[in-house]
Design a protein around this motif. Structure first.
Motif, PDB file in Angstrom:
ATOM      1  N   LYS A   1       7.468  -8.287   8.348  1.00  0.00           N
ATOM      2  CA  LYS A   1       6.211  -7.701   8.758  1.00  0.00           C
ATOM      3  C   LYS A   1       5.047  -8.446   8.136  1.00  0.00           C
ATOM      4  CE  LYS A   1       5.471  -3.079  10.122  1.00  0.00           C
ATOM      5  NZ  LYS A   1       5.264  -1.718   9.836  1.00  0.00           N
ATOM      6  N   GLN A   2       3.960  -8.460   8.839  1.00  0.00           N
ATOM      7  CA  GLN A   2       2.778  -9.163   8.354  1.00  0.00           C
ATOM      8  C   GLN A   2       2.093  -8.369   7.242  1.00  0.00           C
ATOM      9  OE1 GLN A   2      -0.080  -9.821  11.393  1.00  0.00           O
ATOM     10  NE2 GLN A   2      -1.245 -11.285  10.215  1.00  0.00           N
ATOM     11  N   TRP A   3       1.622  -9.073   6.233  1.00  0.00           N
ATOM     12  CA  TRP A   3       0.919  -8.429   5.122  1.00  0.00           C
ATOM     13  C   TRP A   3      -0.565  -8.435   5.414  1.00  0.00           C
ATOM     14  CZ3 TRP A   3       3.026  -6.762   0.409  1.00  0.00           C
ATOM     15  CH2 TRP A   3       4.403  -6.947   0.302  1.00  0.00           C
ATOM     16  N   TYR A   4      -1.211  -7.346   5.097  1.00  0.00           N
ATOM     17  CA  TYR A   4      -2.657  -7.266   5.249  1.00  0.00           C
ATOM     18  C   TYR A   4      -3.271  -7.117   3.862  1.00  0.00           C
ATOM     19  CZ  TYR A   4      -1.485  -6.226  10.032  1.00  0.00           C
ATOM     20  OH  TYR A   4      -0.980  -6.287  11.301  1.00  0.00           O
ATOM     21  N   GLN A   5      -4.200  -7.978   3.575  1.00  0.00           N
ATOM     22  CA  GLN A   5      -4.868  -7.884   2.287  1.00  0.00           C
ATOM     23  C   GLN A   5      -6.254  -7.328   2.529  1.00  0.00           C
ATOM     24  OE1 GLN A   5      -5.559 -11.563   0.265  1.00  0.00           O
ATOM     25  NE2 GLN A   5      -5.511 -10.567  -1.732  1.00  0.00           N
ATOM     26  N   ARG A   6      -6.580  -6.285   1.845  1.00  0.00           N
ATOM     27  CA  ARG A   6      -7.846  -5.599   2.058  1.00  0.00           C
ATOM     28  C   ARG A   6      -8.598  -5.439   0.753  1.00  0.00           C
ATOM     29  NH1 ARG A   6      -7.782  -7.266   6.273  1.00  0.00           N
ATOM     30  NH2 ARG A   6      -6.492  -6.464   7.904  1.00  0.00           N
ATOM     31  N   ARG A   7      -9.905  -5.607   0.822  1.00  0.00           N
ATOM     32  CA  ARG A   7     -10.755  -5.359  -0.327  1.00  0.00           C
ATOM     33  C   ARG A   7     -11.357  -3.975  -0.168  1.00  0.00           C
ATOM     34  NH1 ARG A   7     -10.469  -8.708  -4.356  1.00  0.00           N
ATOM     35  NH2 ARG A   7     -12.633  -8.460  -4.840  1.00  0.00           N
ATOM     36  N   VAL A   8     -11.216  -3.165  -1.173  1.00  0.00           N
ATOM     37  CA  VAL A   8     -11.685  -1.790  -1.110  1.00  0.00           C
ATOM     38  C   VAL A   8     -12.677  -1.564  -2.245  1.00  0.00           C
ATOM     39  CG1 VAL A   8     -11.015   0.630  -1.203  1.00  0.00           C
ATOM     40  CG2 VAL A   8      -9.473  -1.065  -0.202  1.00  0.00           C
ATOM     41  N   ARG A   9     -13.875  -1.155  -1.908  1.00  0.00           N
ATOM     42  CA  ARG A   9     -14.851  -0.811  -2.929  1.00  0.00           C
ATOM     43  C   ARG A   9     -14.905   0.706  -3.025  1.00  0.00           C
ATOM     44  NH1 ARG A   9     -17.764  -3.451  -6.070  1.00  0.00           N
ATOM     45  NH2 ARG A   9     -17.543  -5.369  -4.907  1.00  0.00           N
ATOM     46  N   VAL A  10     -14.454   1.248  -4.143  1.00  0.00           N
ATOM     47  CA  VAL A  10     -14.358   2.683  -4.325  1.00  0.00           C
ATOM     48  C   VAL A  10     -15.726   3.267  -4.636  1.00  0.00           C
ATOM     49  CG1 VAL A  10     -13.302   4.516  -5.658  1.00  0.00           C
ATOM     50  CG2 VAL A  10     -11.990   2.482  -5.106  1.00  0.00           C
ATOM     51  N   LEU A  19      -5.626  -4.161  -2.059  1.00  0.00           N
ATOM     52  CA  LEU A  19      -4.446  -3.403  -1.644  1.00  0.00           C
ATOM     53  C   LEU A  19      -3.654  -4.236  -0.656  1.00  0.00           C
ATOM     54  CD1 LEU A  19      -5.937   0.122  -0.934  1.00  0.00           C
ATOM     55  CD2 LEU A  19      -4.670  -0.589  -2.928  1.00  0.00           C
ATOM     56  N   HIS A  20      -2.354  -4.259  -0.803  1.00  0.00           N
ATOM     57  CA  HIS A  20      -1.477  -4.913   0.156  1.00  0.00           C
ATOM     58  C   HIS A  20      -0.706  -3.814   0.837  1.00  0.00           C
ATOM     59  CE1 HIS A  20      -2.264  -8.803  -1.684  1.00  0.00           C
ATOM     60  NE2 HIS A  20      -2.135  -8.196  -2.845  1.00  0.00           N
ATOM     61  N   THR A  21      -0.754  -3.776   2.170  1.00  0.00           N
ATOM     62  CA  THR A  21      -0.020  -2.721   2.866  1.00  0.00           C
ATOM     63  C   THR A  21       0.980  -3.334   3.815  1.00  0.00           C
ATOM     64  OG1 THR A  21      -1.694  -2.596   4.566  1.00  0.00           O
ATOM     65  CG2 THR A  21      -1.903  -1.057   2.749  1.00  0.00           C
ATOM     66  N   SER A  22       2.134  -2.799   3.781  1.00  0.00           N
ATOM     67  CA  SER A  22       3.197  -3.070   4.749  1.00  0.00           C
ATOM     68  C   SER A  22       4.251  -2.019   4.460  1.00  0.00           C
ATOM     69  CB  SER A  22       3.733  -4.490   4.604  1.00  0.00           C
ATOM     70  OG  SER A  22       4.577  -4.594   3.493  1.00  0.00           O
ATOM     71  N   ASP A  23       5.544  -2.400   4.497  1.00  0.00           N
ATOM     72  CA  ASP A  23       6.577  -1.417   4.209  1.00  0.00           C
ATOM     73  C   ASP A  23       6.493  -0.920   2.768  1.00  0.00           C
ATOM     74  OD1 ASP A  23       7.491  -1.602   6.754  1.00  0.00           O
ATOM     75  OD2 ASP A  23       8.980  -3.120   6.276  1.00  0.00           O
ATOM     76  N   THR A  24       6.127  -1.825   1.849  1.00  0.00           N
ATOM     77  CA  THR A  24       5.935  -1.430   0.456  1.00  0.00           C
ATOM     78  C   THR A  24       4.484  -1.669   0.115  1.00  0.00           C
ATOM     79  OG1 THR A  24       6.528  -3.632  -0.312  1.00  0.00           O
ATOM     80  CG2 THR A  24       8.305  -1.994  -0.178  1.00  0.00           C
ATOM     81  N   SER A  25       3.947  -0.852  -0.733  1.00  0.00           N
ATOM     82  CA  SER A  25       2.533  -0.938  -1.067  1.00  0.00           C
ATOM     83  C   SER A  25       2.367  -1.262  -2.538  1.00  0.00           C
ATOM     84  CB  SER A  25       1.842   0.385  -0.735  1.00  0.00           C
ATOM     85  OG  SER A  25       0.492   0.287  -1.029  1.00  0.00           O
ATOM     86  N   THR A  26       1.577  -2.284  -2.833  1.00  0.00           N
ATOM     87  CA  THR A  26       1.290  -2.630  -4.210  1.00  0.00           C
ATOM     88  C   THR A  26      -0.208  -2.747  -4.352  1.00  0.00           C
ATOM     89  OG1 THR A  26       1.398  -4.998  -3.770  1.00  0.00           O
ATOM     90  CG2 THR A  26       3.447  -3.917  -4.453  1.00  0.00           C
ATOM     91  N   SER A  27      -0.683  -2.675  -5.556  1.00  0.00           N
ATOM     92  CA  SER A  27      -2.109  -2.831  -5.769  1.00  0.00           C
ATOM     93  C   SER A  27      -2.352  -3.519  -7.097  1.00  0.00           C
ATOM     94  CB  SER A  27      -2.821  -1.480  -5.734  1.00  0.00           C
ATOM     95  OG  SER A  27      -2.323  -0.667  -6.764  1.00  0.00           O
ATOM     96  N   GLU A  48      -2.943   7.101  -2.004  1.00  0.00           N
ATOM     97  CA  GLU A  48      -2.691   8.093  -0.962  1.00  0.00           C
ATOM     98  C   GLU A  48      -3.438   7.775   0.326  1.00  0.00           C
ATOM     99  OE1 GLU A  48      -3.814  11.843  -2.580  1.00  0.00           O
ATOM    100  OE2 GLU A  48      -2.269  11.802  -4.120  1.00  0.00           O
ATOM    101  N   ASN A  49      -4.595   7.142   0.205  1.00  0.00           N
ATOM    102  CA  ASN A  49      -5.435   6.858   1.365  1.00  0.00           C
ATOM    103  C   ASN A  49      -5.385   5.400   1.796  1.00  0.00           C
ATOM    104  OD1 ASN A  49      -6.588   9.514   1.718  1.00  0.00           O
ATOM    105  ND2 ASN A  49      -7.581   9.164  -0.239  1.00  0.00           N
ATOM    106  N   SER A  50      -4.445   4.634   1.302  1.00  0.00           N
ATOM    107  CA  SER A  50      -4.402   3.210   1.622  1.00  0.00           C
ATOM    108  C   SER A  50      -4.188   2.959   3.114  1.00  0.00           C
ATOM    109  CB  SER A  50      -3.324   2.497   0.809  1.00  0.00           C
ATOM    110  OG  SER A  50      -2.046   2.989   1.147  1.00  0.00           O
ATOM    111  N   GLY A  51      -3.477   3.864   3.787  1.00  0.00           N
ATOM    112  CA  GLY A  51      -3.249   3.689   5.221  1.00  0.00           C
ATOM    113  C   GLY A  51      -4.535   3.774   6.019  1.00  0.00           C
TER     114      GLY A  51
END
Length: 184
Positions: A1-10, A19-27, A48-51
């Motif tokens: 699966k393709q990895w998506y790298q996202r920048r999140v400003r809280v 955040l890296h999202t795919s089948d497994t999530s790491t940060s 919890e809200n990474s999706g």
């Protein structure tokens, strides 16, 4: 699966998180932030809200097909269904607008909502009939059959159970009594 790298400003005061999202999530969690050491709940909230964060980021980046595939293939928590439904509609509208190369009218958006219903990953299948969900209508109808004149406290309880406002419940009973009276 393709990895998506996202920048999140809280928050404006906190550093950005990757955040890296795919089948497994790491940060990657920075250690220099005072908020990070004092508030571990913030990272739980992000996880919890990474999706929804990923879906919104992909939509902003123009990856409409990927957003639709992600939402339709990944079950989401029910508390986030409303947010995912907004993203779903935005993606469907964007896809149609790009295809037609013009802005969509209200009628176009209505037709798209009917043509592309929400996937079951972000919808419990409860159809809205006349702006009320079927379960809410059934609740109100069963109560009306036993008591056409509920007390204000009963109306408040019905509103909580049916996930409607107090005025919606009051109007339902008022209109239903009027219809019953006019029909005989």
């Amino acid at each position: 699966k393709q990895w998506y790298q996202r920048r999140v400003r809280v928050l404006d005061t906190t550093p950005s998180y990757t955040l890296h999202t795919s089948d497994t999530s790491t940060s990657e969690i920075p250690t220099e932030s005072p908020e990070a050491t004092h508030n571990g709940d913030m990272f739980d909230l992000i996880a919890e809200n990474s999706g929804i964060i990923s879906a919104k980021e992909m939509l902003v980046d123009g990856h409409v097909e990927e957003v639709l595939n992600f939402i339709s293939s990944t079950p989401q928590p029910e508390r986030l269904h409303d947010q995912f439904q907004e993203v779903w509609l935005a993606a469907v509208y964007q896809q149609a607008s790009d295809k037609r190369k013009k802005a969509l009218s209200a009628v176009d958006r209505y037709r798209l909502r009917k043509r592309f219903p929400f996937p079951l990953t972000i919808w419990n299948g409860d159809k809205a009939v006349h702006l009320f969900k079927e379960s809410a209508r059934e609740t109100l109808q069963s109560f009306f059959d036993s008591n056409a004149y509920p007390t204000p406290e009963e109306k408040r309880e019905l509103a909580r159970n049916a996930k409607l406002s107090y005025s919606q419940v009051s109007n339902y009973f008022k209109n239903r009594r009027g219809r019953q009276k006019s029909c005989g």
